[in-house]
Motif scaffolding. Structure first.
Motif, short mmCIF file in Angstrom:
data_model
loop_
_atom_site.label_atom_id
_atom_site.label_comp_id
_atom_site.label_asym_id
_atom_site.label_seq_id
_atom_site.Cartn_x
_atom_site.Cartn_y
_atom_site.Cartn_z
N PRO A 123 1.00 -1.06 -0.13
CA PRO A 123 0.26 0.43 -0.31
C PRO A 123 1.30 1.39 0.28
N GLY A 124 0.38 2.10 -0.69
CA GLY A 124 1.56 3.80 -0.88
C GLY A 124 2.27 3.52 -1.75
N GLU A 125 2.97 2.45 -2.14
CA GLU A 125 3.95 2.19 -3.41
C GLU A 125 3.53 2.29 -4.72
N HIS A 126 4.29 3.00 -5.76
CA HIS A 126 3.80 3.86 -6.55
C HIS A 126 4.61 2.87 -7.73
N MET A 127 3.75 2.61 -8.03
CA MET A 127 3.85 1.38 -9.60
C MET A 127 4.15 2.26 -10.64
N ASP A 128 4.84 1.21 -11.80
CA ASP A 128 4.95 1.69 -12.70
C ASP A 128 4.37 0.18 -13.46
N LEU A 129 3.37 -0.16 -14.48
CA LEU A 129 2.91 -1.48 -15.51
C LEU A 129 3.53 -1.25 -16.23
N TYR A 130 3.76 -2.18 -17.25
CA TYR A 130 4.11 -1.95 -18.86
C TYR A 130 3.68 -3.40 -19.00
N LEU A 131 2.33 -3.25 -20.23
CA LEU A 131 2.30 -4.69 -20.65
C LEU A 131 2.26 -4.28 -21.49
N LEU A 132 3.41 -6.26 -22.32
CA LEU A 132 3.35 -6.42 -23.51
C LEU A 132 2.16 -7.37 -23.38
N GLN A 133 1.74 -6.93 -24.44
CA GLN A 133 -0.11 -8.11 -24.92
C GLN A 133 -0.18 -8.28 -26.17
N SER A 134 -0.69 -9.85 -26.81
CA SER A 134 -1.03 -10.50 -28.04
C SER A 134 -2.50 -11.04 -28.26
N ALA A 135 -3.49 -10.16 -28.83
CA ALA A 135 -4.56 -11.42 -29.02
C ALA A 135 -6.14 -10.51 -28.10
N VAL A 136 -4.93 -9.39 -27.56
CA VAL A 136 -6.04 -9.18 -25.94
C VAL A 136 -7.41 -8.27 -26.29
N SER A 137 -8.79 -8.49 -26.19
CA SER A 137 -9.63 -7.69 -26.66
C SER A 137 -9.72 -6.41 -26.69
N PRO A 138 -10.18 -5.64 -26.82
CA PRO A 138 -10.30 -4.28 -26.32
C PRO A 138 -11.11 -4.00 -24.90
N GLU A 139 -12.26 -5.06 -24.74
CA GLU A 139 -12.34 -5.51 -23.90
C GLU A 139 -12.18 -5.92 -22.32
N GLY A 140 -10.31 -6.57 -22.75
CA GLY A 140 -10.37 -7.18 -22.27
C GLY A 140 -9.33 -5.94 -21.63
N LEU A 141 -8.32 -5.22 -22.35
CA LEU A 141 -7.92 -4.13 -21.73
C LEU A 141 -8.50 -3.32 -21.37
N ALA A 142 -10.05 -3.36 -21.59
CA ALA A 142 -10.49 -2.52 -20.64
C ALA A 142 -10.98 -2.71 -19.34
N GLY A 143 -10.76 -3.95 -19.04
CA GLY A 143 -11.29 -4.38 -17.43
C GLY A 143 -9.71 -4.07 -16.81
N VAL A 144 -8.70 -4.01 -17.61
CA VAL A 144 -7.08 -3.62 -16.77
C VAL A 144 -7.14 -2.31 -16.73
#
Length: 71
Positions: A30-51
Motif C-alpha cells: 500500500p502506498g507504493e508507486h507502481m509502473d505497469l507495462y504490458l506486452l500483449q498479443s491478441a487481447v481484446s479491447p474489452e480485456g484491456l478495458a478491464g485492466v
C-alpha cells in the motif's frame, strides 16, 4: 523511494492471472508507486478495458498515489 516496475507479457488467456497479480501487489504494497507495462498479443479491447478499470480503481483508492499504468 523508487517505483515498483512491473512488466507483464500476456494474451487474453492470462488476464485473470494479471488481475490477481495486480491486486496482490497493491494489497501487499500500500502506498507504493507502481509502473505497469504490458506486452500483449491478441487481447481484446474489452480485456484491456478491464485492466484499465482495475488500475483506475487502485489509483483512486489512494489519493496520494502517483502510480502509472501503461499498456
Amino acid at each position: 523511494m523508487d517505483a515498483i516496475s512491473i512488466l507483464a507479457a500476456l494474451d487474453e488467456h492470462y488476464l485473470p492471472q494479471l488481475h490477481v497479480l495486480l491486486t496482490s501487489l497493491r494489497l501487499n504494497n500500500p502506498g507504493e508507486h507502481m509502473d505497469l507495462y504490458l506486452l500483449q498479443s491478441a487481447v481484446s479491447p474489452e480485456g484491456l478495458a478491464g485492466v484499465e478499470r482495475l488500475c483506475a480503481a487502485f489509483i483512486h483508492a489512494g489519493s496520494s498515489d502517483t502510480s502509472r499504468w501503461v499498456y
